[in-house]
Enzyme design. Structure first.
Site, short mmCIF file in Angstrom:
data_model
loop_
_atom_site.label_atom_id
_atom_site.label_comp_id
_atom_site.label_asym_id
_atom_site.label_seq_id
_atom_site.Cartn_x
_atom_site.Cartn_y
_atom_site.Cartn_z
N ASP A 1 49.40 18.12 13.24
CA ASP A 1 49.88 19.39 13.79
C ASP A 1 50.29 20.32 12.65
O ASP A 1 51.13 19.96 11.82
CB ASP A 1 51.08 19.11 14.71
CG ASP A 1 51.51 20.33 15.50
OD1 ASP A 1 50.79 21.35 15.49
OD2 ASP A 1 52.59 20.28 16.12
N ASP B 1 45.59 24.55 16.38
CA ASP B 1 46.36 24.05 15.24
C ASP B 1 46.73 22.57 15.34
O ASP B 1 47.63 22.11 14.64
CB ASP B 1 47.64 24.87 15.07
CG ASP B 1 48.55 24.80 16.28
OD1 ASP B 1 48.13 24.25 17.31
OD2 ASP B 1 49.69 25.29 16.20
N GLU B 2 46.06 21.80 16.19
CA GLU B 2 46.38 20.38 16.28
C GLU B 2 45.17 19.58 16.72
O GLU B 2 44.28 20.08 17.41
CB GLU B 2 47.56 20.14 17.23
CG GLU B 2 47.33 20.60 18.64
CD GLU B 2 48.53 20.34 19.54
OE1 GLU B 2 49.14 19.26 19.43
OE2 GLU B 2 48.84 21.22 20.35
#
Length: 446
Positions: free
Chosen positions: A9, A111-112
């Site tokens: 993350d 974003d992860e």
């Protein structure tokens, strides 16, 4: 073979990527080290917080809250507008690095991602060593930091990555659950929204441990199937696989068969809004844009019809899909009772193509109450604005600027809602338009 799953993350992704780009361009201050946010205009006191620095978090600033509230907590707060083209560039580079380390990578948001490292741990002294290599390459190559959670299943890896930040590695294997996870407030369990947490608290369940040790039948009686899901997560039970990046779909759509015939436009519009929300979020999750929007209806005699519009721009905003779907529906529907409604997007692209201003579907107003700071979308103001169009003398340049601003705000709103839903579940937040509409209807009758 026991599974080994990583959850990676990016720390405050939007703000980290903005900071990295600024430093590349010669900035002297790293905005990650000062109270700063992404997503609003502090001068105009408008917008919502999409991302925040750790110093900003210390002031109690939360993702999704109005900028006005954030400014009350920190008057010296620095704010920067979002740049989704920049975010996409960094996201793609981030995923490419992850694919060097794992044969199976599942990107779950911009974003992860989850990595299935099963079997690969034989190449390293321990799971943390591989995580350190991933962290170091991202930091040194791309200039930002990530948290990595490690476990034998996705939900525990996700929980571990949310422990202390930034730039940390945490494990959460089944034997560690009682010590590391059970003492946490139940609200911090993945997929536990505010309403579910409040319900659990009212039942005397305050911590994740309380939930894990509760009777699952009792939980289901109060929270239905969601109660069992939360109980399983609290006990570290999750056998869902890490799925490889799938082949790009030819289209994204959603439809619903109605329990009773719909005969009023207002009810059909409400359903179209919900369908548009679902389809648009799937597009955004996969970083895909659409250039064709289609509405399908099936009447009570099961006669099927559809109508589509080809755009000269690409979009994945909820509001674009909703506004265009409503226009298509009005052109298509003859008043016959409806049994099924559907919204579908095709002509997919990874490129964000900007609209021609004169053909861009109008976006709803984002209304901000000056006293409360509450953000509300008002689709009705569209109609009001149209009624007074003849008397309006606004310059063409001002109109274009307003359209761009409205579209930008809708992108910000979508991003904020996506973040909240990813963390707390699909029902953790909704659009306030129906409530706002009832308020206007009631005030007009008084």
């Amino acid at each position: 073979m026991e599974r080994l799953i990583y959850h990676v993350d990016v720390n405050s992704a939007y703000l980290s990527w903005e900071a990295t780009e600024q430093l590349k361009n010669g900035a002297e201050i790293d905005i990650r080290q000062i109270p700063a946010i992404i997503g609003g205009d502090t001068a105009k006191r408008k917008g919502v917080v999409l991302a925040k620095s750790i110093p900003a978090k210390k002031y109690g600033i939360r993702t999704g809250e109005p900028v006005t509230d954030a400014l009350k907590k920190c008057p010296d707060l620095k704010s920067f507008p979002p740049d989704f083209t920049l975010y996409k560039k960094y996201s793609q580079a981030f995923i490419q690095i992850l694919k060097k380390y794992a044969p199976v990578v599942e990107q779950v948001s911009i974003d992860e991602a989850y990595l299935d490292m099963s079997g690969l741990h034989y190449f390293y002294k321990n799971p943390e060593d591989a995580a350190k290599l991933i962290q170091a390459e991202i930091r040194e190559t791309l200039g930002f930091t990530v948290n990595i959670g490690i476990s034998n299943c996705k939900v525990l890896a996700k929980m571990a990555s949310d422990f202390e930040k930034p730039d940390k590695i945490h494990t959460l294997f089944p034997a560690e659950i009682p010590e590391k996870m059970w003492p946490l407030p139940v609200r911090e369990l993945f997929f536990t929204g505010a309403a579910a947490a409040a319900k659990l608290n009212s039942l005397g369940i305050q911590t994740i441990g309380d939930l894990a040790n509760s009777d699952v039948t009792f939980l289901k009686s109060h929270l239905k199937s969601h109660g069992e899901v939360l109980w399983r997560y609290a006990n570290g039970m999750d056998d869902s696989p890490v799925r490889e990046e799938r082949e790009q779909a030819k289209g994204y759509g959603n439809s619903t068969t109605l329990s009773r015939d719909v005969t009023e436009y207002e009810e059909a519009a409400r359903i179209l809004r919900e369908l548009s929300e679902t389809v648009a979020r799937r597009l955004r999750k996969d970083l895909i844009y659409a250039r064709t929007i289609e509405v399908e209806i099936k009447d009570y005699q099961f006669h099927k019809r559809s109508h589509q519009k080809v755009l000269d721009y690409s979009t994945n905003t909820t509001d674009d899909l909703y506004q265009i779907s409503c226009l298509l529906f009005k052109e298509l529907w003859d008043g016959t009772p409806i049994r099924l409604l559907g919204v579908r997007c095709t002509k997919l692209t990874e490129e964000k193509i900007e609209p021609k201003e004169e053909e861009k579907a109008p976006a709803p107003f984002l209304v901000e109450n000056e006293q409360s700071g509450q953000i509300t979308m008002d689709f009705l103001l569209q109609d009001s604005a149209g009624q007074h169009e003849a008397g309006a003398k606004t310059e063409e340049s001002d109109i274009k600027h307003q359209k761009r601003e409205r579209h930008r705000k809708m992108e910000q709103l979508d991003a904020a809602m996506d973040k909240i839903r990813t963390k707390y579940g699909e029902k953790s937040i909704g659009r306030a338009e129906p409530l706002f509409r009832r308020g206007k209807d009631q005030s007009s009758k008084s």
